[in-house]
Design an enzyme around this catalytic site. Structure first.
Site, PDB file in Angstrom:
ATOM      1  N   SER A   1       0.833  -1.204   0.000  1.00  0.00           N
ATOM      2  CA  SER A   1       0.000   0.000   0.000  1.00  0.00           C
ATOM      3  C   SER A   1       0.874   1.262   0.000  1.00  0.00           C
ATOM      4  CB  SER A   1      -0.967  -0.051   1.190  1.00  0.00           C
ATOM      5  OG  SER A   1      -1.987   0.910   1.050  1.00  0.00           O
TER       6      SER A   1
ATOM      7  N   HIS B   1      -8.072  -5.081  -0.678  1.00  0.00           N
ATOM      8  CA  HIS B   1      -6.818  -4.409  -0.344  1.00  0.00           C
ATOM      9  C   HIS B   1      -6.221  -4.958   0.964  1.00  0.00           C
ATOM     10  CE1 HIS B   1      -3.992  -1.082  -0.651  1.00  0.00           C
ATOM     11  NE2 HIS B   1      -4.152  -0.855   0.635  1.00  0.00           N
TER      12      HIS B   1
ATOM     13  N   ASP C   1      -9.715  -4.766  -5.001  1.00  0.00           N
ATOM     14  CA  ASP C   1      -9.059  -3.599  -4.405  1.00  0.00           C
ATOM     15  C   ASP C   1      -9.330  -2.379  -5.282  1.00  0.00           C
ATOM     16  OD1 ASP C   1      -7.370  -1.778  -3.181  1.00  0.00           O
ATOM     17  OD2 ASP C   1      -5.510  -2.814  -3.717  1.00  0.00           O
TER      18      ASP C   1
END
Length: 319
Positions: free
Chosen positions: A163, A290, A258
């Site tokens: 991320s 995600h 995601d």
């Protein structure tokens, strides 16, 4: 408590609240796991201070050493959390780094960079670069950390992150390409569910106005001095230096459900077109969202993704 102290300046549920009096309340990512020795795998971890002046620190993991004088690849890991929550000591970050050290038979150094909003970007990037330089200083047998001096092959460096941490890993790769890291060879970069964006919506973002607005708001919250959503730090496709990415190969991991999936694919496609001379691979996890691998590390897709990352780190080894 007076009403004024409870007035919100910024709210980003479910991550963080910032009050007008300056207080910051993190709503998740505050748990801490101690360093340890994993009884199943023999991976050991400990915490180290890199720069006492900035409180920059890291957690380092070494796998069970079975051969004396064995030199291992090093993975410098940057954790996720939107640049504003989680630490290198969060339980799921610790567990992932621990697993990576065991499965890849690699030394893993998980960077505990300073976070927004108290330390807005580019501070996390600067901390991450300082950590990389500090690690590299051990390549000439200098530096204070015995585990780095004893066990690391400085020609087999990797950056990895999830991320926001994947965003950092990419930007560190750009920096290596343009600022040369002496006596160290960055072989590859692993980007897991990278947090990239852009002014103009692409793919699924076109129909997900709220999701795009949230991702965009988060960027300007953590990087208030940014030029905007086409800043190369968040939109690497706009970076004229993309073709100079300082590694030989990249693995991008995306998840079907995601919101950031299409940005990962777009990054792969544009990196291939940029004139960069390396190889970029992509792996997509079906039916996942995600960061799923952090919350469900034993599920089939998480196990498969870890295996792919391990293969990526070890595939060029000469025995």
């Amino acid at each position: 408590m007076s009403a004024s102290t409870d007035e919100l300046a910024h709210g980003f549920p479910p991550l963080i609240r910032v009050y007008k009096d300056g207080r910051v309340e993190r709503l998740k990512g505050t748990e801490i796991a101690p360093p340890s020795t994993n009884p199943k795998t023999g991976v050991q971890s400990k915490d180290i201070v890199i720069d006492p002046n900035t409180a920059l620190s890291a957690r380092i993991f070494i796998p069970k050493i079975t051969k004396p004088n064995q030199k291992l690849p090093l993975v410098i890991y940057f954790h996720g959390g939107g640049f504003c929550i989680e630490t290198a000591f969060s339980p799921q970050i610790h567990n992932y780094a621990d697993s990576l050290a065991a499965e890849a038979n690699a030394v893993v150094l998980s960077v505990n960079y300073r976070r927004a909003p108290e330390h807005p970007l580019p501070i996390a990037y600067n901390d991450s670069w300082a950590a990389i330089q500090w690690v590299a200083s051990h390549s000439t047998n200098g530096g204070p950390e015995v585990w780095l001096k004893d066990y690391v092959d400085f020609n087999r460096f990797f950056f990895a992150g999830d991320s926001a941490g994947a965003n950092i890993a990419h930007n560190m790769g750009i920096r290596v390409g343009w600022e040369v890291l002496d006596r160290v060879k960055v072989v590859g970069i692993v980007l897991i569910h990278p947090y990239f964006g852009g002014k103009d919506p692409i793919g699924g973002e076109i129909d997900n106005v709220n999701g795009k607005a949230r991702a965009d708001y988060l960027w300007m919250f953590v990087c208030p001095t940014s030029s905007g959503l086409d800043d190369p730090l968040i939109n690497p496709v706009m970076d004229p230096r993309l073709s100079g990415l300082g590694c030989d190969k990249v693995l991008v991991c995306v998840a079907e459900k995601d919101f950031l999936r299409d940005r990962g694919w777009y990054y792969k496609e544009e990196l291939e077109k940029s004139g960069w001379g390396g190889v970029v691979e992509i792996m997509e996890a079906e039916g996942e969202g995600h960061g799923f691998h952090m919350f469900k590390p034993t599920c089939d897709n998480a196990v498969a993704m870890l295996k792919r990352v391990v293969a990526f780190i070890n595939e060029d080894m000469t025995h």
